[in-house]
Design a protein around this motif. Structure first.
Motif, PDB file in Angstrom:
ATOM      1  N   LEU A 371      11.273 -17.525 -13.651  1.00 25.56           N
ATOM      2  CA  LEU A 371       9.835 -17.331 -13.482  1.00 25.56           C
ATOM      3  C   LEU A 371       9.598 -15.866 -13.116  1.00 25.56           C
ATOM      4  O   LEU A 371      10.183 -15.344 -12.176  1.00 25.56           O
ATOM      5  N   VAL A 372       8.751 -15.215 -13.901  1.00 26.64           N
ATOM      6  CA  VAL A 372       8.442 -13.815 -13.634  1.00 26.64           C
ATOM      7  C   VAL A 372       7.012 -13.730 -13.122  1.00 26.64           C
ATOM      8  O   VAL A 372       6.080 -14.197 -13.775  1.00 26.64           O
ATOM      9  N   VAL A 373       6.861 -13.183 -11.935  1.00 29.64           N
ATOM     10  CA  VAL A 373       5.554 -13.034 -11.314  1.00 29.64           C
ATOM     11  C   VAL A 373       5.240 -11.546 -11.249  1.00 29.64           C
ATOM     12  O   VAL A 373       6.054 -10.754 -10.776  1.00 29.64           O
ATOM     13  N   GLU A 374       4.070 -11.195 -11.736  1.00 32.70           N
ATOM     14  CA  GLU A 374       3.684  -9.797 -11.704  1.00 32.70           C
ATOM     15  C   GLU A 374       2.356  -9.685 -10.986  1.00 32.70           C
ATOM     16  O   GLU A 374       1.399 -10.376 -11.331  1.00 32.70           O
ATOM     17  N   VAL A 375       2.287  -8.845  -9.970  1.00 31.74           N
ATOM     18  CA  VAL A 375       1.016  -8.591  -9.304  1.00 31.74           C
ATOM     19  C   VAL A 375       0.768  -7.091  -9.364  1.00 31.74           C
ATOM     20  O   VAL A 375       1.580  -6.308  -8.871  1.00 31.74           O
ATOM     21  N   ALA A 376      -0.314  -6.698 -10.002  1.00 28.11           N
ATOM     22  CA  ALA A 376      -0.584  -5.272 -10.155  1.00 28.11           C
ATOM     23  C   ALA A 376      -2.007  -4.980  -9.712  1.00 28.11           C
ATOM     24  O   ALA A 376      -2.889  -5.835  -9.795  1.00 28.11           O
ATOM     25  N   ASP A 377      -2.241  -3.781  -9.184  1.00 31.69           N
ATOM     26  CA  ASP A 377      -3.606  -3.396  -8.847  1.00 31.69           C
ATOM     27  C   ASP A 377      -3.829  -1.933  -9.205  1.00 31.69           C
ATOM     28  O   ASP A 377      -2.882  -1.212  -9.538  1.00 31.69           O
ATOM     29  N   ASP A 378      -5.095  -1.506  -9.163  1.00 38.55           N
ATOM     30  CA  ASP A 378      -5.385  -0.114  -9.510  1.00 38.55           C
ATOM     31  C   ASP A 378      -5.715   0.689  -8.247  1.00 38.55           C
ATOM     32  O   ASP A 378      -6.542   1.578  -8.258  1.00 38.55           O
ATOM     33  N   GLY A 379      -5.038   0.351  -7.151  1.00 34.13           N
ATOM     34  CA  GLY A 379      -5.334   0.989  -5.854  1.00 34.13           C
ATOM     35  C   GLY A 379      -4.590   2.294  -5.635  1.00 34.13           C
ATOM     36  O   GLY A 379      -4.112   2.929  -6.580  1.00 34.13           O
ATOM     37  N   ILE A 380      -4.465   2.654  -4.349  1.00 33.65           N
ATOM     38  CA  ILE A 380      -3.957   3.974  -4.004  1.00 33.65           C
ATOM     39  C   ILE A 380      -2.437   4.043  -3.898  1.00 33.65           C
ATOM     40  O   ILE A 380      -1.871   5.104  -3.667  1.00 33.65           O
ATOM     41  N   GLY A 381      -1.742   2.910  -4.072  1.00 41.75           N
ATOM     42  CA  GLY A 381      -0.281   2.927  -4.068  1.00 41.75           C
ATOM     43  C   GLY A 381       0.306   3.161  -2.682  1.00 41.75           C
ATOM     44  O   GLY A 381      -0.332   2.916  -1.662  1.00 41.75           O
ATOM     45  N   GLY A 382       1.544   3.637  -2.663  1.00 46.40           N
ATOM     46  CA  GLY A 382       2.218   3.928  -1.396  1.00 46.40           C
ATOM     47  C   GLY A 382       2.542   2.680  -0.600  1.00 46.40           C
ATOM     48  O   GLY A 382       2.670   2.734   0.619  1.00 46.40           O
ATOM     49  N   ALA A 383       2.724   1.558  -1.277  1.00 44.11           N
ATOM     50  CA  ALA A 383       2.933   0.296  -0.552  1.00 44.11           C
ATOM     51  C   ALA A 383       4.302   0.246   0.106  1.00 44.11           C
ATOM     52  O   ALA A 383       4.506  -0.491   1.058  1.00 44.11           O
ATOM     53  N   VAL A 384       5.268   1.021  -0.391  1.00 44.44           N
ATOM     54  CA  VAL A 384       6.634   0.895   0.112  1.00 44.44           C
ATOM     55  C   VAL A 384       6.741   1.465   1.524  1.00 44.44           C
ATOM     56  O   VAL A 384       7.399   0.908   2.394  1.00 44.44           O
ATOM     57  N   GLU A 385       6.032   2.608   1.772  1.00 44.10           N
ATOM     58  CA  GLU A 385       6.089   3.184   3.118  1.00 44.10           C
ATOM     59  C   GLU A 385       4.851   2.822   3.945  1.00 44.10           C
ATOM     60  O   GLU A 385       4.832   3.003   5.141  1.00 44.10           O
ATOM     61  N   GLY A 386       3.827   2.367   3.277  1.00 42.19           N
ATOM     62  CA  GLY A 386       2.545   2.185   3.948  1.00 42.19           C
ATOM     63  C   GLY A 386       2.535   1.029   4.920  1.00 42.19           C
ATOM     64  O   GLY A 386       3.575   0.424   5.205  1.00 42.19           O
ATOM     65  N   PRO A 387       1.362   0.709   5.453  1.00 43.74           N
ATOM     66  CA  PRO A 387       1.260  -0.388   6.430  1.00 43.74           C
ATOM     67  C   PRO A 387       1.627  -1.729   5.815  1.00 43.74           C
ATOM     68  O   PRO A 387       1.909  -2.684   6.531  1.00 43.74           O
ATOM     69  N   ALA A 388       1.667  -1.777   4.481  1.00 41.24           N
ATOM     70  CA  ALA A 388       1.979  -3.054   3.836  1.00 41.24           C
ATOM     71  C   ALA A 388       3.473  -3.335   3.824  1.00 41.24           C
ATOM     72  O   ALA A 388       3.896  -4.426   3.481  1.00 41.24           O
ATOM     73  N   SER A 389       4.299  -2.348   4.228  1.00 43.40           N
ATOM     74  CA  SER A 389       5.732  -2.495   3.986  1.00 43.40           C
ATOM     75  C   SER A 389       6.356  -3.627   4.807  1.00 43.40           C
ATOM     76  O   SER A 389       7.337  -4.225   4.383  1.00 43.40           O
ATOM     77  N   GLY A 390       5.788  -3.930   5.999  1.00 42.91           N
ATOM     78  CA  GLY A 390       6.329  -5.023   6.802  1.00 42.91           C
ATOM     79  C   GLY A 390       6.307  -6.341   6.057  1.00 42.91           C
ATOM     80  O   GLY A 390       7.299  -7.044   5.969  1.00 42.91           O
ATOM     81  N   GLY A 391       5.148  -6.629   5.484  1.00 39.26           N
ATOM     82  CA  GLY A 391       5.004  -7.855   4.705  1.00 39.26           C
ATOM     83  C   GLY A 391       5.920  -7.860   3.490  1.00 39.26           C
ATOM     84  O   GLY A 391       6.456  -8.888   3.114  1.00 39.26           O
ATOM     85  N   LEU A 392       6.101  -6.660   2.915  1.00 37.96           N
ATOM     86  CA  LEU A 392       6.949  -6.585   1.729  1.00 37.96           C
ATOM     87  C   LEU A 392       8.396  -6.917   2.067  1.00 37.96           C
ATOM     88  O   LEU A 392       9.103  -7.531   1.278  1.00 37.96           O
TER      89      LEU A 392
END
Lengths: 426, 215
Positions: A371-392
């Motif tokens: 199963l391949v799941v793809e989630v994409a958005d047109d936002g500002i990026g930087g998810a790897v270091e950003g505040p989102a990284s904990g959840g990631l």
């Protein structure tokens, strides 16, 4: 320092190892005799009906050697001999006979028995010699004290007479040598025992990679079982909450709602206020419980599958989400569905919270059991270091738990794309 | 109003019966699963059927399937479906058979007793009652985003309430504005979305739902 040299004698190892090396001879003689007898009898009778089964039993008995030696090694050397995987016996005695005759571990056990006779003689001789020479040398000064000088004797035509002074010297030198040998003895015995253990491991134990393979398959099975049981447990909790607490809360809120309506005709502002606030709190509790259950394992996922559950997720996301799925109503294994669902939930939460995206896209495809799941958005990026990284990081763990893969592309300035592959062969 | 209820939780079934009784309605049959719904309706000829989606034996969607079958066999029978969660496909399946006398509400809405009874009465009298969550899913998922984005926030609120099935008076009541203001918003919405204005509420709901891509 002296104490360290002789420390091994305070430990049982040297005694056990010596005993092991001495017992090698007994074991060697026993095994050699037994298998030579059995093999020659079996071969001699091979022409008759009795011979072949006897040979088969003999070869099968070769397997017992590794079990026996495993016990002896564990008891005396404290070492584990890796066991062979159990035989998967075929049906029918003729098939079994052929299987036994071709059994590698059995033949290796027999080979070991053959090697054990000379090897046992060697270890026995070396051990006995080492001990007796050492003890003899150490005790030499005592012999000087307690025994008389030997009578004169001939060495190559010369008559040699040892006087007490020379004898004292010799016995002291011998004593010193003995003391040194005594320090070396545990190391020598340990070395020999180690050699012995290696011989046994080489002939009687499976290849280490085989053991690793066994372990991997055992671990995979137990991991799958624990993932499935955890998922099952969560579904059970969800069902219990739904059937129990949720229904009861709804009923309570409904009764309070009715009470509130009736209170309108009662002239007691305080009571009215109390009932109204109880009603509000009951409704709030329903919402909280529902959100909790959703976070544990949403009912829509259990009942209607990934497609429907993701559709609800997409609808709840404040950022417009375009959903493309080629699943239809198709169901996947529960652990796979749950992983994909929570990955998408977390990814969409991040989209809403951090990405400043204007729109997002979720795509679900199944290709060759993955199963391949793809989630994409047109936002500002930087998810790897950003505040989102904990959840990631949490997502990584979740995906790893089912042997999936997660890739994130989120350059500074965007866009962000998360691709997750989850094996879902059913 | 004579009501048939199919709901597996005894607690809720009896609670609902008490609640409806409080408002002068009468529960003529209470069922614990979906199998007997058709028979009970044929026998009692109720004004409203309330069905829980998730019921024994499989605890998935037998309630909804019973509702859809009922609507197919006896078109026009008012059905109010209660669900634990909003499932677009459930709502769509139900609405595809017409918006006359159809309701789809989250179970927890029964806590707001007055709103719930009003919704039940609306469905019984041929209206529509859609859960706000259903409507918000439809709004979010509508493919015709451009015209929707031209609406003011207040107009979007009014549109959502229209889609839920509320009358002008009820919308005015909910938003605490005058009836005239609601009418003005509605006519703005209809012209912005290029819909034919309609007085009859259920036709209005139908138009809105069609616009949103469901029903």
């Amino acid at each position: 320092m002296i104490r360290r040299w002789y420390a091994p004698y305070g430990h049982a190892d040297v005694w056990r190892q010596s005993l092991f090396l001495l017992s090698d001879l007994v074991v060697g003689v026993g095994l050699f005799t037994a298998f030579v007898t059995l093999l020659s009898t079996g071969l001699g009778l091979a022409i008759t009906v009795v011979g072949i089964p006897l040979l088969a039993v003999t070869v099968w008995g070769g397997r017992l050697v590794s079990q026996f030696e495993g016990v002896r090694m564990r008891a005396l050397l404290g070492r584990r001999l890796v066991a062979w995987p159990a035989v998967q016996w075929e049906e029918g005695w003729w098939a079994r006979t052929r299987q036994a005759l071709g059994d590698g571990p059995g033949w290796r056990g027999i080979a070991y028995s053959m090697v054990m006779l000379p090897w046992g003689i060697l270890t026995f001789a070396v051990t006995v010699t080492l001990w007796s020479v050492t003890l003899g040398l150490v005790s030499a000064p005592l012999w000087w004290v307690w025994s008389d000088a030997p009578p004169p004797f001939d060495v190559g035509g010369h008559r040699v007479t040892l006087d007490q002074g020379t004898l004292l010297w010799l016995s002291l030198v011998a004593g010193v040598l003995g003391v040194l040998l005594l320090a070396a003895l545990p190391r020598l015995i340990a070395g020999l025992a180690n050699l012995d253990a290696r011989l046994a491991a080489a002939l009687l134990a499976p290849d280490p990679t085989l053991e690793l393979q066994q372990r991997v398959s055992v671990l995979t099975e137990s991991r799958d079982a624990s993932v499935a049981s955890a998922a099952g447990e969560l579904r059970r909790i969800e069902r219990d909450l739904h059937d129990g607490a949720q229904q009861r809360l709804v009923s309570v809120a409904m009764n309070l709602g009715m009470a509130k309506e009736r209170m309108k005709e009662v002239d007691d502002p305080k009571a009215r206020e109390l009932v109204a606030s109880a009603h509000e709190e009951a409704k709030q509790a329903i919402v909280e419980l529902r959100d909790l259950v959703r976070g544990i394992h949403p009912a829509v996922l259990t009942d209607r599958g990934l497609d429907a559950a993701v559709s609800a997720l997409a609808a709840r996301c404040p950022v417009p989400v375009e959903l493309a799925s080629d699943l239809g109503g198709r169901r996947l294994p529960p652990a796979c569905e749950a992983t994909a669902y929570f990955v998408i939930a977390e990814a969409l939460t991040n989209v809403a919270k951090h990405s400043r995206a204007r729109r997002a896209r979720v795509r679900l495809t199944v290709d060759d059991g993955v199963l391949v799941v793809e989630v994409a958005d047109d936002g500002i990026g930087g998810a790897v270091e950003g505040p989102a990284s904990g959840g990631l990081r949490g997502l990584h763990d979740r995906v790893r738990g089912v042997e999936g893969r997660l890739r994130i592309a989120s350059p500074e300035g965007g866009p962000t794309a998360i691709v997750v592959e989850v094996p879902c062969a059913s | 109003m004579r009501v048939v209820i199919a709901e597996d939780s005894v607690l809720l079934r009896e609670g609902l019966a008490r609640l409806l009784g409080e408002y002068g309605h009468h529960v003529v049959a209470g069922l614990g699963d979906a199998t007997g719904v058709l028979a009970a309706v044929a026998e009692a000829e109720p004004d409203l059927v309330i069905v829980d989606v998730r019921m024994p034996p499989t605890h998935t969607d037998e309630g909804l399937r019973a509702a859809v079958e009922l609507r197919a066999r006896r078109p026009g029978t008012p059905v109010l479906v209660l669900s634990q969660y909003v499932e677009e496909r459930y709502a769509t399946e139900l609405l595809e058979m017409g918006t006359v006398g159809v309701g789809y509400l989250l179970k927890e809405r029964v806590a707001d007793v007055r709103d719930f009874v009003e919704a039940a009465q609306r469905v019984a009298s041929g209206g529509t009652a859609l859960d706000p969550e259903v409507v918000s899913q439809l709004l979010v998922r509508s493919r015709r985003r451009a015209p929707l984005e031209s609406l003011t926030p207040r107009e979007r609120e009014v549109l959502a309430l229209m889609a839920e099935g509320l009358s002008n008076v009820a919308i005015a009541d909910r938003l605490v504005v005058s009836g005239g203001a609601v009418e003005k918003h509605i006519s703005n919405i209809f012209s912005k979305l290029d819909l034919a204005p309609s007085e009859a509420e259920h036709r209005r709901v139908l138009a809105v739902l069609r616009f949103l891509g469901s029903g």
